[in-house]
Design a protein around this motif. Structure first.
Motif, short mmCIF file in Angstrom:
data_model
loop_
_atom_site.label_atom_id
_atom_site.label_comp_id
_atom_site.label_asym_id
_atom_site.label_seq_id
_atom_site.Cartn_x
_atom_site.Cartn_y
_atom_site.Cartn_z
N THR A 216 -24.27 17.12 -17.57
CA THR A 216 -25.01 16.45 -18.64
C THR A 216 -24.82 17.19 -19.95
O THR A 216 -24.53 18.39 -19.97
CB THR A 216 -26.52 16.42 -18.34
N ARG A 217 -25.00 16.46 -21.02
CA ARG A 217 -25.13 17.13 -22.30
C ARG A 217 -26.52 17.75 -22.36
O ARG A 217 -27.40 17.36 -21.60
CB ARG A 217 -24.97 16.10 -23.43
N PRO A 218 -26.71 18.74 -23.23
CA PRO A 218 -28.04 19.37 -23.30
C PRO A 218 -29.15 18.34 -23.49
O PRO A 218 -29.04 17.45 -24.32
CB PRO A 218 -27.91 20.30 -24.51
N TYR A 219 -30.17 18.49 -22.69
CA TYR A 219 -31.25 17.52 -22.62
C TYR A 219 -32.51 18.18 -23.16
O TYR A 219 -32.91 19.25 -22.71
CB TYR A 219 -31.44 17.09 -21.17
N ARG A 220 -33.13 17.51 -24.16
CA ARG A 220 -34.29 18.07 -24.83
C ARG A 220 -35.54 17.49 -24.19
O ARG A 220 -35.63 16.28 -23.99
CB ARG A 220 -34.24 17.69 -26.31
N THR A 221 -36.48 18.35 -23.87
CA THR A 221 -37.66 17.85 -23.19
C THR A 221 -38.88 18.66 -23.60
O THR A 221 -38.78 19.61 -24.36
CB THR A 221 -37.46 17.88 -21.67
N ALA A 222 -40.02 18.25 -23.07
CA ALA A 222 -41.28 18.93 -23.41
C ALA A 222 -41.43 20.18 -22.56
O ALA A 222 -40.89 20.25 -21.45
CB ALA A 222 -42.44 17.98 -23.16
N PRO A 223 -42.16 21.18 -23.08
CA PRO A 223 -42.30 22.43 -22.31
C PRO A 223 -42.99 22.24 -20.97
O PRO A 223 -42.84 23.07 -20.08
CB PRO A 223 -43.14 23.31 -23.23
N THR A 224 -43.76 21.17 -20.83
CA THR A 224 -44.50 20.97 -19.58
C THR A 224 -43.73 20.13 -18.57
O THR A 224 -44.24 19.85 -17.49
CB THR A 224 -45.83 20.27 -19.88
N ASP A 225 -42.52 19.75 -18.90
CA ASP A 225 -41.77 18.82 -18.06
C ASP A 225 -41.11 19.57 -16.89
O ASP A 225 -39.92 19.83 -16.89
CB ASP A 225 -40.70 18.12 -18.92
N THR A 226 -41.91 19.89 -15.89
CA THR A 226 -41.36 20.65 -14.77
C THR A 226 -40.50 19.79 -13.86
O THR A 226 -39.86 20.31 -12.95
CB THR A 226 -42.48 21.27 -13.92
N ARG A 227 -40.49 18.48 -14.09
CA ARG A 227 -39.65 17.63 -13.23
C ARG A 227 -38.17 17.94 -13.41
O ARG A 227 -37.37 17.60 -12.55
CB ARG A 227 -39.91 16.15 -13.54
N VAL A 228 -37.81 18.60 -14.52
CA VAL A 228 -36.40 18.96 -14.67
C VAL A 228 -35.98 19.97 -13.61
O VAL A 228 -34.79 20.16 -13.38
CB VAL A 228 -36.10 19.53 -16.08
N LEU A 229 -36.96 20.62 -12.97
CA LEU A 229 -36.63 21.60 -11.93
C LEU A 229 -36.70 21.00 -10.54
O LEU A 229 -36.56 21.71 -9.55
CB LEU A 229 -37.59 22.78 -12.01
N ASP A 230 -36.93 19.68 -10.44
CA ASP A 230 -37.03 19.04 -9.13
C ASP A 230 -35.77 19.30 -8.33
O ASP A 230 -34.68 19.48 -8.89
CB ASP A 230 -37.21 17.53 -9.31
N PRO A 231 -35.90 19.29 -6.99
CA PRO A 231 -34.68 19.45 -6.17
C PRO A 231 -33.61 18.41 -6.51
O PRO A 231 -32.42 18.71 -6.44
CB PRO A 231 -35.22 19.26 -4.75
N VAL A 232 -34.05 17.21 -6.85
CA VAL A 232 -33.10 16.20 -7.33
C VAL A 232 -33.60 15.76 -8.70
O VAL A 232 -34.38 14.84 -8.82
CB VAL A 232 -33.03 14.99 -6.38
N PRO A 233 -33.17 16.45 -9.75
CA PRO A 233 -33.69 16.12 -11.09
C PRO A 233 -33.24 14.74 -11.54
O PRO A 233 -32.04 14.51 -11.77
CB PRO A 233 -33.11 17.23 -11.98
N ALA A 234 -34.19 13.84 -11.65
CA ALA A 234 -33.85 12.45 -11.96
C ALA A 234 -33.32 12.31 -13.38
O ALA A 234 -32.44 11.48 -13.64
CB ALA A 234 -35.08 11.57 -11.77
N ALA A 235 -33.82 13.13 -14.30
CA ALA A 235 -33.38 12.99 -15.69
C ALA A 235 -31.90 13.31 -15.86
O ALA A 235 -31.28 12.89 -16.82
CB ALA A 235 -34.21 13.91 -16.59
N ALA A 236 -31.34 14.05 -14.90
CA ALA A 236 -29.92 14.36 -14.97
C ALA A 236 -29.07 13.21 -14.47
O ALA A 236 -27.86 13.22 -14.62
CB ALA A 236 -29.61 15.61 -14.15
N GLY A 237 -29.73 12.25 -13.85
CA GLY A 237 -28.99 11.12 -13.31
C GLY A 237 -28.60 11.29 -11.86
O GLY A 237 -27.90 10.44 -11.30
N TYR A 238 -29.06 12.37 -11.25
CA TYR A 238 -28.73 12.56 -9.84
C TYR A 238 -29.60 11.64 -9.00
O TYR A 238 -30.78 11.45 -9.28
CB TYR A 238 -28.97 14.01 -9.41
N ALA A 239 -29.01 11.11 -7.96
CA ALA A 239 -29.76 10.21 -7.10
C ALA A 239 -29.94 10.79 -5.70
O ALA A 239 -30.97 10.60 -5.07
CB ALA A 239 -29.05 8.86 -7.01
N ALA A 240 -28.94 11.50 -5.24
CA ALA A 240 -28.98 11.99 -3.86
C ALA A 240 -29.23 13.49 -3.86
O ALA A 240 -28.94 14.17 -4.84
CB ALA A 240 -27.65 11.69 -3.17
#
Lengths: 274, 60
Positions: A216-240
């Motif tokens: 991905t290109r650098p993705y800007r998000t809020a400091p509280t957005d811990t979903r970027v650390l999910d095992p499958v980070p959806a914001a990155a476009g990963y599905a599996a």
């Protein structure tokens, strides 16, 4: 006479506070960098010594990473594998996008990535505050090498990059998440915004080289957005489920209103000491 | 303040200058070693993680 003393006191106060501010800027811009650079060099040196003692010939330089042209898989880039490791039955970590860098959206799962099983995850998690890996990012310069330490505490991040406790181990299934200073303390992630899909991020733990490809290109998000650390980070476009890498730093450069995030997936692994 | 310190330093001008220099260096050392490291987390440059506490909360 009294007004004269007041003016004198005021000017002394201004001089003193001005000198304080200048000294603080020198401390932030220069001194923290000096301290951090020597601390990071020390951590890398200790790691290499440790690997040399325990692991025979240690990995001291990254392998030549072919800058794979986007869209073209490079079979010769994969290290000579004695035998392909069978894919895990649950299918985790075998769907590496075949086109790293063509798009930020997930490429359709193509073929199982070669050798992304088996050798990956270390047995025990490293001690908090201890360095356990070295990261290389060719995009940041050929001499860019930073230690990765366990934990993201303030003192830890003064000595290198920090691995989020609780995120996946290096090379393991899930999300291996790493934070680093963008400014001050050696500026390790100063150039994070320059990462582009297809760039390589190399990590070694002394026994294995892990090659991640930025998706991905650098993705800007809020400091509280811990979903970027999910095992499958959806914001990155990963599905599996897969073996992912997340890099976080602050944004804007000198602020803390946002975070900048870059994702990558594990492309290949290779033994560090063949 | 500074004239007061200068008046109370012993010796002639050279000795006074030397002592003043040592004093300045001592103050700078104390600032770099203790005061600035304490003040730095109050500034935004250290926030490079996404919700540190939240992440540690989900850690077993």
């Amino acid at each position: 006479m009294r007004s004269r003393r007041a003016v004198r006191a005021l000017s002394e106060l201004c001089l003193t506070s001005g000198a304080l501010v200048v000294l603080f800027v020198v401390y932030l811009l220069y001194w923290t960098g000096v301290r951090a650079d020597s601390a990071m060099d020390g951590e890398i040196g200790r790691l290499r010594d440790q690997w040399a003692r325990h692991g025979g010939s240690a990995a001291v330089a990254p392998p030549t990473v072919p800058d794979a042209p986007p869209g073209e898989p490079r079979p010769d880039a994969a290290p000579p594998a004695p035998a392909p490791v069978p894919a895990p039955a649950d299918g985790t970590g075998v769907t590496a996008p075949a086109v790293p860098g063509a798009t930020a959206s997930p490429a359709p799962p193509a073929s199982p990535a070669p050798r992304t099983g088996g050798t990956a995850a270390p047995a025990a998690p490293p001690r908090a505050g201890a360095a356990f890996a070295v990261m290389y990012v060719p995009r940041f310069g050929t001499d860019w090498a930073k230690p990765v330490l366990e934990g993201t505490g303030l003192d830890t991040l003064k000595r290198g990059l920090g691995h989020y406790e609780g995120s996946a181990p290096l090379g393991g299934t899930g999300n291996f998440a790493v934070a680093g200073h963008r400014r001050t303390h050696g500026d390790p992630f100063k150039d994070l915004p320059r990462l582009r899909p297809g760039d390589a991020v190399l990590l070694t733990d002394g026994t294995t080289w892990f090659t991640y490809r930025v998706d991905t290109r650098p993705y800007r998000t809020a400091p509280t957005d811990t979903r970027v650390l999910d095992p499958v980070p959806a914001a990155a476009g990963y599905a599996a489920p897969g073996r992912y890498l997340t890099l976080t730093t602050c944004d804007p450069e000198w602020g803390h209103s946002h975070r900048l995030v870059v994702w990558a997936h594990l492309e290949t692994t290779a033994p560090a000491a063949p | 303040m500074y004239p007061w310190i200068w008046r109370h330093l012993p010796g002639n001008a050279w000795v006074k200058s030397l002592i003043a220099l040592v004093l300045v260096l001592a103050v700078v050392y104390a600032l770099f070693q203790y005061v600035f490291p304490w003040a730095e987390p109050l500034l935004p440059f250290n926030d490079v993680t996404v919700d540190n506490n939240g992440m540690q909360a989900v850690t077993p």
